[in-house]
Design a protein around this motif. Structure first.
Motif, PDB file in Angstrom:
ATOM      1  N   LEU A  80       0.829  -1.200   0.000  1.00  0.00           N
ATOM      2  CA  LEU A  80       0.000   0.000   0.000  1.00  0.00           C
ATOM      3  C   LEU A  80       0.871   1.260   0.000  1.00  0.00           C
ATOM      4  CD1 LEU A  80      -2.928   0.819  -0.063  1.00  0.00           C
ATOM      5  CD2 LEU A  80      -2.946   0.747   2.424  1.00  0.00           C
ATOM      6  N   ILE A  81       1.935   1.243   0.771  1.00  0.00           N
ATOM      7  CA  ILE A  81       2.870   2.368   0.779  1.00  0.00           C
ATOM      8  C   ILE A  81       3.521   2.510  -0.594  1.00  0.00           C
ATOM      9  CG2 ILE A  81       5.053   3.214   1.744  1.00  0.00           C
ATOM     10  CD1 ILE A  81       4.099   1.886   4.428  1.00  0.00           C
ATOM     11  N   GLN A  82       3.880   1.378  -1.210  1.00  0.00           N
ATOM     12  CA  GLN A  82       4.467   1.430  -2.555  1.00  0.00           C
ATOM     13  C   GLN A  82       3.482   2.028  -3.555  1.00  0.00           C
ATOM     14  OE1 GLN A  82       7.400   1.216  -3.518  1.00  0.00           O
ATOM     15  NE2 GLN A  82       8.495  -0.031  -2.066  1.00  0.00           N
ATOM     16  N   LYS A  83       2.211   1.697  -3.418  1.00  0.00           N
ATOM     17  CA  LYS A  83       1.186   2.288  -4.292  1.00  0.00           C
ATOM     18  C   LYS A  83       1.179   3.800  -4.128  1.00  0.00           C
ATOM     19  CE  LYS A  83      -3.772   2.044  -5.299  1.00  0.00           C
ATOM     20  NZ  LYS A  83      -4.347   3.328  -4.928  1.00  0.00           N
ATOM     21  N   GLY A  84       1.248   4.263  -2.891  1.00  0.00           N
ATOM     22  CA  GLY A  84       1.306   5.694  -2.622  1.00  0.00           C
ATOM     23  C   GLY A  84       2.535   6.335  -3.243  1.00  0.00           C
ATOM     24  N   ILE A  85       3.671   5.640  -3.162  1.00  0.00           N
ATOM     25  CA  ILE A  85       4.918   6.149  -3.752  1.00  0.00           C
ATOM     26  C   ILE A  85       4.782   6.237  -5.271  1.00  0.00           C
ATOM     27  CG2 ILE A  85       7.347   5.561  -4.204  1.00  0.00           C
ATOM     28  CD1 ILE A  85       7.457   4.548  -1.268  1.00  0.00           C
ATOM     29  N   PHE A  86       4.246   5.191  -5.889  1.00  0.00           N
ATOM     30  CA  PHE A  86       4.071   5.207  -7.348  1.00  0.00           C
ATOM     31  C   PHE A  86       3.144   6.356  -7.771  1.00  0.00           C
ATOM     32  CE2 PHE A  86       4.990   0.446  -7.255  1.00  0.00           C
ATOM     33  CZ  PHE A  86       6.278   0.592  -7.732  1.00  0.00           C
ATOM     34  N   ASN A  87       2.023   6.520  -7.069  1.00  0.00           N
ATOM     35  CA  ASN A  87       1.074   7.587  -7.418  1.00  0.00           C
ATOM     36  C   ASN A  87       1.690   8.968  -7.235  1.00  0.00           C
ATOM     37  OD1 ASN A  87      -0.965   5.815  -8.140  1.00  0.00           O
ATOM     38  ND2 ASN A  87      -1.914   5.833  -6.124  1.00  0.00           N
ATOM     39  N   ALA A  88       2.385   9.181  -6.115  1.00  0.00           N
ATOM     40  CA  ALA A  88       3.003  10.483  -5.855  1.00  0.00           C
ATOM     41  C   ALA A  88       4.126  10.759  -6.856  1.00  0.00           C
ATOM     42  CB  ALA A  88       3.519  10.550  -4.418  1.00  0.00           C
ATOM     43  N   THR A  89       4.885   9.734  -7.206  1.00  0.00           N
ATOM     44  CA  THR A  89       5.960   9.904  -8.188  1.00  0.00           C
ATOM     45  C   THR A  89       5.381  10.271  -9.549  1.00  0.00           C
ATOM     46  OG1 THR A  89       7.400   8.365  -7.002  1.00  0.00           O
ATOM     47  CG2 THR A  89       7.927   8.765  -9.305  1.00  0.00           C
ATOM     48  N   ALA A  90       4.310   9.590  -9.942  1.00  0.00           N
ATOM     49  CA  ALA A  90       3.671   9.907 -11.226  1.00  0.00           C
ATOM     50  C   ALA A  90       3.132  11.336 -11.214  1.00  0.00           C
ATOM     51  CB  ALA A  90       2.550   8.917 -11.522  1.00  0.00           C
ATOM     52  N   GLY A  91       2.516  11.741 -10.116  1.00  0.00           N
ATOM     53  CA  GLY A  91       2.009  13.106 -10.008  1.00  0.00           C
ATOM     54  C   GLY A  91       3.130  14.130 -10.066  1.00  0.00           C
ATOM     55  N   GLN A  92       4.217  13.842  -9.379  1.00  0.00           N
ATOM     56  CA  GLN A  92       5.369  14.739  -9.391  1.00  0.00           C
ATOM     57  C   GLN A  92       5.980  14.823 -10.795  1.00  0.00           C
ATOM     58  OE1 GLN A  92       8.913  13.605  -7.093  1.00  0.00           O
ATOM     59  NE2 GLN A  92       8.655  15.540  -5.986  1.00  0.00           N
ATOM     60  N   ASP A  93       6.086  13.683 -11.470  1.00  0.00           N
ATOM     61  CA  ASP A  93       6.616  13.675 -12.842  1.00  0.00           C
ATOM     62  C   ASP A  93       5.735  14.500 -13.773  1.00  0.00           C
ATOM     63  OD1 ASP A  93       8.697  12.068 -12.005  1.00  0.00           O
ATOM     64  OD2 ASP A  93       7.868  10.216 -12.875  1.00  0.00           O
ATOM     65  N   TRP A  94       4.422  14.384 -13.625  1.00  0.00           N
ATOM     66  CA  TRP A  94       3.501  15.165 -14.453  1.00  0.00           C
ATOM     67  C   TRP A  94       3.708  16.655 -14.203  1.00  0.00           C
ATOM     68  CZ3 TRP A  94      -0.461  18.600 -13.433  1.00  0.00           C
ATOM     69  CH2 TRP A  94      -1.264  18.962 -14.526  1.00  0.00           C
ATOM     70  N   CYS A  95       3.821  17.032 -12.927  1.00  0.00           N
ATOM     71  CA  CYS A  95       4.045  18.442 -12.590  1.00  0.00           C
ATOM     72  C   CYS A  95       5.335  18.966 -13.220  1.00  0.00           C
ATOM     73  CB  CYS A  95       4.086  18.638 -11.070  1.00  0.00           C
ATOM     74  SG  CYS A  95       2.492  18.453 -10.256  1.00  0.00           S
ATOM     75  N   LYS A  96       6.397  18.171 -13.141  1.00  0.00           N
ATOM     76  CA  LYS A  96       7.675  18.579 -13.738  1.00  0.00           C
ATOM     77  C   LYS A  96       7.529  18.757 -15.251  1.00  0.00           C
ATOM     78  CE  LYS A  96      10.594  16.298 -10.286  1.00  0.00           C
ATOM     79  NZ  LYS A  96      11.481  15.142 -10.036  1.00  0.00           N
ATOM     80  N   TRP A  97       6.802  17.865 -15.894  1.00  0.00           N
ATOM     81  CA  TRP A  97       6.577  17.938 -17.339  1.00  0.00           C
ATOM     82  C   TRP A  97       5.820  19.224 -17.693  1.00  0.00           C
ATOM     83  CZ3 TRP A  97       1.742  17.181 -19.962  1.00  0.00           C
ATOM     84  CH2 TRP A  97       1.856  17.099 -21.343  1.00  0.00           C
ATOM     85  N   VAL A  98       4.732  19.502 -16.968  1.00  0.00           N
ATOM     86  CA  VAL A  98       3.938  20.706 -17.235  1.00  0.00           C
ATOM     87  C   VAL A  98       4.770  21.953 -16.977  1.00  0.00           C
ATOM     88  CG1 VAL A  98       1.930  22.067 -16.502  1.00  0.00           C
ATOM     89  CG2 VAL A  98       1.717  19.589 -16.785  1.00  0.00           C
TER      90      VAL A  98
END
Length: 185
Positions: A150-168
């Motif tokens: 469950l923690i890994q799921k949170g890490i994956f989701n937060a990483t994807a969100g952070q990557d999207w923010c960096k891209w934008v």
């Protein structure tokens, strides 16, 4: 019962706790306020899914500790076999992104920067949680295994969100640089 009710039962199935304790534990995975949690705990106690006892504290108000009952365990197990609904998405950033054409670039950058900072805080929090799970407990069959995934799921989701923010942010800043007048020396 709603999903939050089952979540509260799940945390209380692990160990008894106060409404405040349960709220703190559920926050990384499900956003809920005191005003939602306490009425649900009272309702589940009335329905005999939980019991409670008052703990006297010196220099603090007394604390109500909830424990799950056998009936609560049965209800939680039944829920585990119910079909999983599609996830509900409610993200203000998505709505503001949809309207970004109505604001200036600096404000758009600020909006995305603030969400990027949020994802950084989430990642830091999840990594701290991960440190509390020993390697030998991260395998199927251990109770901690489920915390780990469950923690890994949170890490994956937060990483994807952070990557999207960096891209934008990269696109916004690149376009900003192209539109800025060239300074002559």
């Amino acid at each position: 019962m709603n999903t939050l009710s089952y979540g509260l039962l799940a945390f209380l199935a692990r160990e008894p706790g106060s409404g405040y304790d349960v709220m703190l534990k559920i926050q990384p995975f499900w956003q809920a306020k005191h005003s939602q949690i306490y009425p649900l705990l009272a309702q589940m106690e009335e329905n005999e899914l939980l019991t409670s006892l008052w703990i006297k504290q010196s220099e603090k108000p007394d604390k109500k500790i909830y424990s799950i009952t056998d009936s609560g365990i049965r209800k939680l197990k039944e829920w585990m076999y119910m079909p999983l609904p599609d996830p509900v998405t409610r993200d203000e950033l998505s709505m503001k992104t949809f309207c970004m054409w109505m604001t200036d670039r600096d404000n758009a950058i600020e909006i995305v920067e603030s969400r990027k900072a949020y994802f950084s805080r989430r990642l830091e929090s999840f990594h701290k949680m991960l440190q509390n799970i020993p390697e030998e407990k991260r395998g199927f069959g251990n109770r901690e295994f489920y915390d780990y995934i469950l923690i890994q799921k949170g890490i994956f989701n937060a990483t994807a969100g952070q990557d999207w923010c960096k891209w934008v942010l990269g696109m916004l800043r690149e376009q900003q640089a192209k539109e800025s007048p060239v300074q002559s020396v």
